[in-house]
Design an enzyme around this catalytic site. Structure first.
Site, short mmCIF file in Angstrom:
data_model
loop_
_atom_site.label_atom_id
_atom_site.label_comp_id
_atom_site.label_asym_id
_atom_site.label_seq_id
_atom_site.Cartn_x
_atom_site.Cartn_y
_atom_site.Cartn_z
N GLU A 110 0.85 -1.21 0.00
CA GLU A 110 0.00 0.00 0.00
C GLU A 110 0.88 1.25 0.00
OE1 GLU A 110 -3.32 -0.11 -0.48
OE2 GLU A 110 -2.91 -2.24 -0.61
N TRP B 111 1.80 1.78 -3.41
CA TRP B 111 0.76 2.48 -4.17
C TRP B 111 0.93 4.00 -4.02
CZ3 TRP B 111 -2.60 1.44 -7.88
CH2 TRP B 111 -3.07 0.14 -8.05
N TRP C 270 -20.80 13.47 -19.26
CA TRP C 270 -21.20 13.37 -17.85
C TRP C 270 -22.54 14.05 -17.64
CZ3 TRP C 270 -18.06 9.94 -15.93
CH2 TRP C 270 -16.72 9.90 -16.29
N ASN D 175 -10.53 2.76 3.03
CA ASN D 175 -10.15 2.64 1.61
C ASN D 175 -11.19 1.90 0.77
OD1 ASN D 175 -8.24 2.78 -0.68
ND2 ASN D 175 -8.24 0.56 -0.41
N TRP E 101 -15.94 12.52 -12.48
CA TRP E 101 -15.11 12.12 -11.33
C TRP E 101 -14.44 13.32 -10.66
CZ3 TRP E 101 -9.85 13.12 -11.94
CH2 TRP E 101 -9.40 13.34 -13.26
N TRP F 299 -9.31 8.36 -7.62
CA TRP F 299 -10.50 8.72 -8.41
C TRP F 299 -10.38 8.25 -9.84
CZ3 TRP F 299 -15.34 9.98 -7.40
CH2 TRP F 299 -15.65 10.30 -6.08
P1 FAD Z 1 -3.44 1.80 5.28
O1 FAD Z 1 -4.29 0.79 4.64
O2 FAD Z 1 -2.89 1.50 6.61
O3 FAD Z 1 -2.25 2.09 4.25
C1 FAD Z 1 -0.98 2.61 4.67
C2 FAD Z 1 -0.64 3.86 3.90
O4 FAD Z 1 -0.44 3.56 2.53
C3 FAD Z 1 -1.72 4.92 3.92
O5 FAD Z 1 -1.64 5.69 5.09
C4 FAD Z 1 -1.42 5.71 2.66
O6 FAD Z 1 -0.39 6.64 2.89
C5 FAD Z 1 -0.89 4.64 1.72
N1 FAD Z 1 -1.97 4.12 0.87
C6 FAD Z 1 -2.83 3.13 1.13
N2 FAD Z 1 -3.62 2.89 0.08
C7 FAD Z 1 -3.28 3.76 -0.88
C8 FAD Z 1 -3.73 4.01 -2.20
N3 FAD Z 1 -4.71 3.30 -2.76
N4 FAD Z 1 -3.16 5.02 -2.88
C9 FAD Z 1 -2.17 5.75 -2.35
N5 FAD Z 1 -1.69 5.55 -1.11
C10 FAD Z 1 -2.22 4.58 -0.39
N6 FAD Z 1 -5.00 8.38 0.43
C11 FAD Z 1 -4.47 9.51 0.93
O7 FAD Z 1 -3.50 9.46 1.68
N7 FAD Z 1 -5.00 10.73 0.60
C12 FAD Z 1 -6.07 10.85 -0.24
O8 FAD Z 1 -6.51 11.98 -0.52
C13 FAD Z 1 -6.66 9.67 -0.76
N8 FAD Z 1 -7.75 9.73 -1.56
C14 FAD Z 1 -8.28 8.56 -2.07
C15 FAD Z 1 -9.39 8.63 -2.93
C16 FAD Z 1 -9.93 7.48 -3.49
C17 FAD Z 1 -11.13 7.58 -4.42
C18 FAD Z 1 -9.38 6.22 -3.16
C19 FAD Z 1 -9.96 4.96 -3.74
C20 FAD Z 1 -8.28 6.15 -2.31
C21 FAD Z 1 -7.72 7.30 -1.75
N9 FAD Z 1 -6.60 7.24 -0.87
C22 FAD Z 1 -6.07 8.41 -0.39
C23 FAD Z 1 -5.94 5.97 -0.57
C24 FAD Z 1 -6.43 5.21 0.68
O9 FAD Z 1 -7.82 5.10 0.67
C25 FAD Z 1 -5.98 5.88 1.99
O10 FAD Z 1 -4.60 6.13 1.94
C26 FAD Z 1 -6.24 4.97 3.20
O11 FAD Z 1 -7.61 4.67 3.29
C27 FAD Z 1 -5.77 5.66 4.46
O12 FAD Z 1 -6.00 4.86 5.58
P2 FAD Z 1 -4.80 4.16 6.35
O13 FAD Z 1 -3.75 5.14 6.69
O14 FAD Z 1 -5.40 3.40 7.48
O15 FAD Z 1 -4.26 3.17 5.23
#
Ligand code: FAD
Length: 472
Positions: free
Chosen positions: A277, A280, A309, A344, A362, A385
């Site tokens: 993650e 990602w 849209w 997420n 979007w 997005w």
């Molecule tokens: P964990 O699951 O513990 O993941 C650890 C870290 O990995 C996160 O803190 C984050 O820094 C990174 N991470 C995890 N998943 C993703 C991902 N898909 N893309 C990029 N980084 C990721 N994340 C943001 O930090 N800021 C946003 O503005 C953001 N907007 C999002 C919008 C959409 C539509 C989607 C589908 C995802 C988005 N995410 C965003 C990614 C992800 O949803 C969040 O990082 C995550 O839910 C944060 O919770 P956590 O720290 O417990 O994540």
């Protein structure tokens, strides 16, 4: 010599590359600066909760720097353009010899830094920028053709190989300088930007809180992450995003903590799923640098510009307010509106609903998320997005459309999460929680809950047609 550290998205003293470099010369006088730019933040739709979080962190950072004998100067300008003029004057006034900062990779930020470098060049001030907010710098993980990967899995594989060759090191917090600690700290003026209170239990400010949460998560929860991360009713994810987005924590700190607790993470044990993650996060930031048009909210896949849209403010508002009549979508949107954070899996479901069920652009969703998220981050939000809208690199193909009812059934089977955020559905039995309207009708109950605003089957058909027409 006077060294100035310009702090932006790196609000920490531990493992801060620019700060560490500025302090290397023990004789130098080191000062730090933070510039608030409310109009710029407005343009970037920064959530008032994120502004409040930054403000609280700045106060703690001011103390941490003062203990090390480094004063934090604070100034407010309108926008980035004004900040260029300010910093040029500030450097003159403070007789700065060298400026240190960590790169930000978004286009407005890069333009600002280019102007600063140019202005300071004529003043004979050396400017040093550092790659700091990523594990590996943009452009360092490429395909055999020296291009950025467009698909995540091969990027991740190449990324792990690079890490196996050598890990990016953490640097320590700088030692106390002569004259430390500083006494009588000036109060930081509040920003001229709306600040919305945030949940201090869930997101306590400060590096120490971030490190504590990282340690806790990395010990055991990370091993349960593969099985729990998709269940929004569980506290199964790290909740570190806000710290990573504002630079209160670095990804290197995450990596090293993980490897300390789980030495086989890179070899692919259960803890790797979480590291993936973080990769990602890297992927979307590397992408943003390779395709700066993403910062301008251009779709990566060109033909998707032609999708017609629907413009429907009422429907957009119903989605924003969590009144779509689809329980998992509504519960998720209420979580976002209430906490400034969303799980997420739910970010994917709600984004898909807006784009694929309502056929709304979007970018309207991207903007709304940004305006609410405490962890708002351009690269991750845009990437997420565009993934959900099937307009990005490595996006879900447009014909794969989430069914909001079955997504709810799969990831919140008993409706625990739904009932928490939608108390009006408290009395609906587990088996009916995903279609409470049917239950109400059958049992002649009245619910204070809307009917589904669209029929998913029809909506799906309309979306497929719209994408197919656009692709021709
Ligand atoms: P964990 O699951 O513990 O993941 C650890 C870290 O990995 C996160 O803190 C984050 O820094 C990174 N991470 C995890 N998943 C993703 C991902 N898909 N893309 C990029 N980084 C990721 N994340 C943001 O930090 N800021 C946003 O503005 C953001 N907007 C999002 C919008 C959409 C539509 C989607 C589908 C995802 C988005 N995410 C965003 C990614 C992800 O949803 C969040 O990082 C995550 O839910 C944060 O919770 P956590 O720290 O417990 O994540």
């Amino acid at each position: 010599a006077t060294h100035l550290v310009w702090l932006r998205n790196d609000l920490r003293v531990n493992d801060n590359t620019a700060l560490y470099a500025a302090c290397r010369d023990k004789q130098a006088k080191v000062i730090a600066l933070f510039i608030a730019t409310p109009q710029q933040w407005q343009q970037h739709q920064m959530a008032p909760r994120q502004a409040a979080f930054i403000y609280d962190n700045l106060q703690l950072l001011q103390q941490a720097l003062a203990e090390r004998g480094i004063p934090l100067h604070y100034h407010q300008c309108d926008d980035f353009t004004a900040s260029v003029a300010f910093i040029t004057g500030f450097c003159q006034q403070q007789q700065v010899d060298q400026l240190f900062y960590n790169y930000q990779y978004e286009v407005n930020e890069l333009q600002r830094d280019a102007l600063v470098e140019k202005a300071l060049f004529w003043q004979d001030i050396v400017v040093q920028g550092f790659d700091d907010s990523l594990l590996l710098p943009p452009g360092s993980v490429q395909t055999g053709n020296r291009e950025m990967y467009k698909v995540f899995t091969p990027f991740s594989k190449a990324f792990v190989k690079r890490l196996q060759l050598g890990l990016p090191e953490c640097v320590p917090a700088p030692a106390a300088r002569d004259g430390a600690p500083l006494q009588k700290l000036p109060a930081l003026e509040p920003f001229d930007y709306p600040r919305q209170p945030f949940d201090q239990q869930l997101f306590p400010a400060g590096e120490q809180a971030a490190i504590k949460q990282l340690r806790h998560f990395s010990k055991q929860p990370v091993m349960d992450y593969p099985s729990q991360r998709d269940i929004p009713a569980l506290d199964g994810t790290s909740r570190l995003s806000v710290y990573l987005a504002t630079g209160v924590l670095s990804p290197r700190q995450c990596l090293h903590r993980l490897l300390k607790d789980h030495p086989n993470a890179l070899a692919g044990d259960d803890s790797f799923i979480w590291l993936n993650e973080l990769i990602w996060r890297e992927f979307y930031r590397h992408l943003l640098v390779a395709w700066p048009a993403l910062c301008r909210h251009q779709p990566f896949t060109r033909w998707t510009r032609n999708v017609q849209w629907q413009v429907d403010d009422q429907q957009l508002q119903a989605w924003q307010q969590g009144k779509t009549g689809y329980p998992i979508v509504d519960a998720a949107m209420r979580q976002l509106n209430s906490l400034g954070w969303m799980h997420n899996r739910l970010r994917m479901i709600t984004a898909s609903f807006l784009v694929k069920d309502l056929l709304i652009d979007w970018r309207a969703g991207e903007r709304y998320f940004m305006s609410q998220l405490i962890d708002g981050d351009l690269a991750a939000n845009n990437g997420g997005w565009q993934w959900a809208a099937s307009t990005g690199t490595d996006a879900a193909p447009y014909f794969r459309i989430f069914n909001p009812t079955t997504q709810g059934e799969r990831f919140d089977a008993q409706g625990k999460f739904i009932r928490h955020w939608l108390p009006e559905l408290r009395d609906v039995p587990d088996a009916d929680i995903h279609q409470p309207q049917l239950w109400a009708k059958k049992n002649q109950q009245t619910l204070d809950y809307p009917q589904p605003m669209v029929d998913h089957k029809e909506a799906r058909k309309r979306t497929l047609e719209a994408f197919e027409a656009a692709r021709k």
